[in-house]
Design a protein around this motif. Structure first.
Motif, PDB file in Angstrom:
ATOM      1  N   PHE A  64       1.639  17.893 -68.850  1.00  0.00           N
ATOM      2  CA  PHE A  64       1.755  17.890 -67.386  1.00  0.00           C
ATOM      3  C   PHE A  64       2.620  16.728 -66.893  1.00  0.00           C
ATOM      4  N   CYS A  65       2.711  15.650 -67.660  1.00  0.00           N
ATOM      5  CA  CYS A  65       3.564  14.523 -67.254  1.00  0.00           C
ATOM      6  C   CYS A  65       5.047  14.842 -67.393  1.00  0.00           C
ATOM      7  N   THR A  66       5.403  15.796 -68.252  1.00  0.00           N
ATOM      8  CA  THR A  66       6.817  16.083 -68.487  1.00  0.00           C
ATOM      9  C   THR A  66       7.334  17.271 -67.688  1.00  0.00           C
ATOM     10  N   VAL A  67       6.469  18.038 -67.046  1.00  0.00           N
ATOM     11  CA  VAL A  67       6.904  19.255 -66.353  1.00  0.00           C
ATOM     12  C   VAL A  67       7.618  18.890 -65.057  1.00  0.00           C
ATOM     13  N   THR A  68       8.864  19.333 -64.934  1.00  0.00           N
ATOM     14  CA  THR A  68       9.622  19.176 -63.688  1.00  0.00           C
ATOM     15  C   THR A  68      10.430  20.434 -63.441  1.00  0.00           C
ATOM     16  N   TYR A  69      10.555  20.775 -62.172  1.00  0.00           N
ATOM     17  CA  TYR A  69      11.365  21.908 -61.739  1.00  0.00           C
ATOM     18  C   TYR A  69      12.354  21.392 -60.697  1.00  0.00           C
ATOM     19  N   CYS A  70      13.638  21.585 -60.939  1.00  0.00           N
ATOM     20  CA  CYS A  70      14.686  21.191 -59.981  1.00  0.00           C
ATOM     21  C   CYS A  70      15.278  22.464 -59.393  1.00  0.00           C
ATOM     22  N   VAL A  71      15.230  22.568 -58.079  1.00  0.00           N
ATOM     23  CA  VAL A  71      15.717  23.756 -57.380  1.00  0.00           C
ATOM     24  C   VAL A  71      16.835  23.321 -56.448  1.00  0.00           C
ATOM     25  N   SER A  72      18.014  23.925 -56.621  1.00  0.00           N
ATOM     26  CA  SER A  72      19.143  23.644 -55.744  1.00  0.00           C
ATOM     27  C   SER A  72      19.812  24.958 -55.378  1.00  0.00           C
ATOM     28  N   ALA A  73      20.835  24.870 -54.573  1.00  0.00           N
ATOM     29  CA  ALA A  73      21.539  26.075 -54.138  1.00  0.00           C
ATOM     30  C   ALA A  73      22.336  26.701 -55.268  1.00  0.00           C
ATOM     31  N   THR A  74      22.594  25.968 -56.341  1.00  0.00           N
ATOM     32  CA  THR A  74      23.392  26.498 -57.444  1.00  0.00           C
ATOM     33  C   THR A  74      22.597  26.744 -58.720  1.00  0.00           C
ATOM     34  N   HIS A  75      21.585  25.906 -58.999  1.00  0.00           N
ATOM     35  CA  HIS A  75      20.856  26.015 -60.258  1.00  0.00           C
ATOM     36  C   HIS A  75      19.358  25.811 -60.051  1.00  0.00           C
ATOM     37  N   ILE A  76      18.587  26.415 -60.945  1.00  0.00           N
ATOM     38  CA  ILE A  76      17.148  26.178 -61.037  1.00  0.00           C
ATOM     39  C   ILE A  76      16.889  25.715 -62.467  1.00  0.00           C
ATOM     40  N   THR A  77      16.292  24.539 -62.611  1.00  0.00           N
ATOM     41  CA  THR A  77      16.073  23.951 -63.933  1.00  0.00           C
ATOM     42  C   THR A  77      14.587  23.753 -64.159  1.00  0.00           C
ATOM     43  N   ARG A  78      14.127  24.173 -65.328  1.00  0.00           N
ATOM     44  CA  ARG A  78      12.729  23.967 -65.744  1.00  0.00           C
ATOM     45  C   ARG A  78      12.746  23.097 -66.987  1.00  0.00           C
ATOM     46  N   LYS A  79      11.999  21.991 -66.955  1.00  0.00           N
ATOM     47  CA  LYS A  79      11.958  21.066 -68.089  1.00  0.00           C
ATOM     48  C   LYS A  79      10.499  20.768 -68.409  1.00  0.00           C
ATOM     49  N   CYS A  80      10.120  20.946 -69.668  1.00  0.00           N
ATOM     50  CA  CYS A  80       8.739  20.664 -70.075  1.00  0.00           C
ATOM     51  C   CYS A  80       8.694  20.482 -71.584  1.00  0.00           C
ATOM     52  N   GLY A  81       7.565  19.992 -72.066  1.00  0.00           N
ATOM     53  CA  GLY A  81       7.372  19.802 -73.492  1.00  0.00           C
ATOM     54  C   GLY A  81       6.483  18.612 -73.767  1.00  0.00           C
ATOM     55  N   ILE A  82       6.089  18.462 -75.023  1.00  0.00           N
ATOM     56  CA  ILE A  82       5.253  17.325 -75.416  1.00  0.00           C
ATOM     57  C   ILE A  82       6.052  16.440 -76.373  1.00  0.00           C
ATOM     58  N   PHE A  83       6.300  16.927 -77.564  1.00  0.00           N
ATOM     59  CA  PHE A  83       7.079  16.161 -78.533  1.00  0.00           C
ATOM     60  C   PHE A  83       8.562  16.514 -78.452  1.00  0.00           C
ATOM     61  N   ILE A  85      11.308  18.282 -75.782  1.00  0.00           N
ATOM     62  CA  ILE A  85      11.497  18.690 -74.397  1.00  0.00           C
ATOM     63  C   ILE A  85      12.373  19.936 -74.362  1.00  0.00           C
ATOM     64  N   GLN A  86      11.877  20.962 -73.715  1.00  0.00           N
ATOM     65  CA  GLN A  86      12.627  22.203 -73.548  1.00  0.00           C
ATOM     66  C   GLN A  86      13.171  22.257 -72.124  1.00  0.00           C
ATOM     67  N   GLU A  87      14.438  22.616 -72.003  1.00  0.00           N
ATOM     68  CA  GLU A  87      15.070  22.705 -70.688  1.00  0.00           C
ATOM     69  C   GLU A  87      15.694  24.083 -70.527  1.00  0.00           C
ATOM     70  N   GLN A  88      15.344  24.763 -69.447  1.00  0.00           N
ATOM     71  CA  GLN A  88      15.907  26.066 -69.127  1.00  0.00           C
ATOM     72  C   GLN A  88      16.651  25.942 -67.798  1.00  0.00           C
ATOM     73  N   VAL A  89      17.870  26.461 -67.761  1.00  0.00           N
ATOM     74  CA  VAL A  89      18.692  26.403 -66.556  1.00  0.00           C
ATOM     75  C   VAL A  89      19.094  27.827 -66.190  1.00  0.00           C
ATOM     76  N   MET A  90      18.917  28.163 -64.913  1.00  0.00           N
ATOM     77  CA  MET A  90      19.305  29.471 -64.411  1.00  0.00           C
ATOM     78  C   MET A  90      20.191  29.285 -63.185  1.00  0.00           C
ATOM     79  N   ARG A  91      21.299  29.996 -63.145  1.00  0.00           N
ATOM     80  CA  ARG A  91      22.121  29.978 -61.945  1.00  0.00           C
ATOM     81  C   ARG A  91      21.377  30.688 -60.820  1.00  0.00           C
ATOM     82  N   THR A  92      21.374  30.087 -59.663  1.00  0.00           N
ATOM     83  CA  THR A  92      20.635  30.663 -58.540  1.00  0.00           C
ATOM     84  C   THR A  92      21.210  32.015 -58.145  1.00  0.00           C
ATOM     85  N   GLN A  93      22.520  32.158 -58.208  1.00  0.00           N
ATOM     86  CA  GLN A  93      23.125  33.424 -57.809  1.00  0.00           C
ATOM     87  C   GLN A  93      22.859  34.540 -58.822  1.00  0.00           C
ATOM     88  N   ALA A  94      22.430  34.191 -60.045  1.00  0.00           N
ATOM     89  CA  ALA A  94      22.109  35.218 -61.046  1.00  0.00           C
ATOM     90  C   ALA A  94      20.709  35.780 -60.858  1.00  0.00           C
TER      91      ALA A  94
END
Length: 195
Positions: A64-83, A85-94
């Motif tokens: 829970f300390c590592t979970v962050t979600y960044c939402v902008s007009a161009t991208h949505i980023t999900r970052k989480c993990g323990i040992f 860190i996994q990062e997923q990026v999605m274009r907002t227009q997609a």
């Protein structure tokens, strides 16, 4: 761009639910697997209890300390993990569509989930507070869906003669028909005479 984190109420809910679920599992093991030797039952009990303690006291807070979600007009980023860190990026227009899943008592438990569906996969924003989930959904409604609707509704500006027109023939038929001068309707080439 705005950054969101997982709701701490969801962490507390999972930390409380972990020992309860573990106790139920241990009870089911002792009831249904009573034919096993007692040393094996005690070993299973100890393993489950240790896993529950490790999960609720160490792994869940670290995750829970590592979970962050960044939402902008161009991208949505999900970052989480323990040992790792996994990062997923999605274009907002997609983004194709999204929805909100709320568990019972979601305001108190933080069990709000927003799956974001796009071509090629899904990104799940999990364990959000109700206010954050509503804010993200409103942002997506304002930026993505309204932009797509405006693009579909607004005619192209400029001279209508400059707008490329679609061809008036069927592309499939033109691909199937043989070119002129070939096929059964074309004249057969003159036969060569052998001398």
């Amino acid at each position: 761009m705005k950054q969101y984190t997982a709701d701490k109420h969801a962490q507390y809910t999972l930390q409380i639910a972990t020992p309860i679920v573990t106790a139920v599992l241990i009870g089911l093991i002792w009831y249904f697997l009573a034919v096993l030797p007692h040393w094996l039952l005690w070993t299973l009990t100890a393993v489950l209890a240790a896993a529950a303690i490790l999960l609720s006291t160490l792994l869940l807070p670290m995750w829970f300390c590592t979970v962050t979600y960044c939402v902008s007009a161009t991208h949505i980023t999900r970052k989480c993990g323990i040992f790792f860190i996994q990062e997923q990026v999605m274009r907002t227009q997609a983004l194709q569509f999204s929805s909100i899943f709320q568990a019972p008592f979601a305001d108190a438990t933080g069990m709000n989930f927003i799956p974001l569906h796009a071509y090629g996969g899904t990104v799940i924003l999990s364990f959000l507070s109700s206010s954050d989930a509503a804010e993200i959904q409103a942002f997506l409604q304002k930026t993505v869906y309204s932009h797509s609707q405006r693009t579909l509704e607004e005619p192209a500006a400029g001279n209508p003669a400059d707008i490329p027109q679609e061809p008036q023939f069927d592309a499939f038929e033109s691909a199937v028909q043989p070119p002129a001068g070939t096929g059964s309707n074309a004249e057969d080439p003159p036969e060569r005479s052998s001398s």
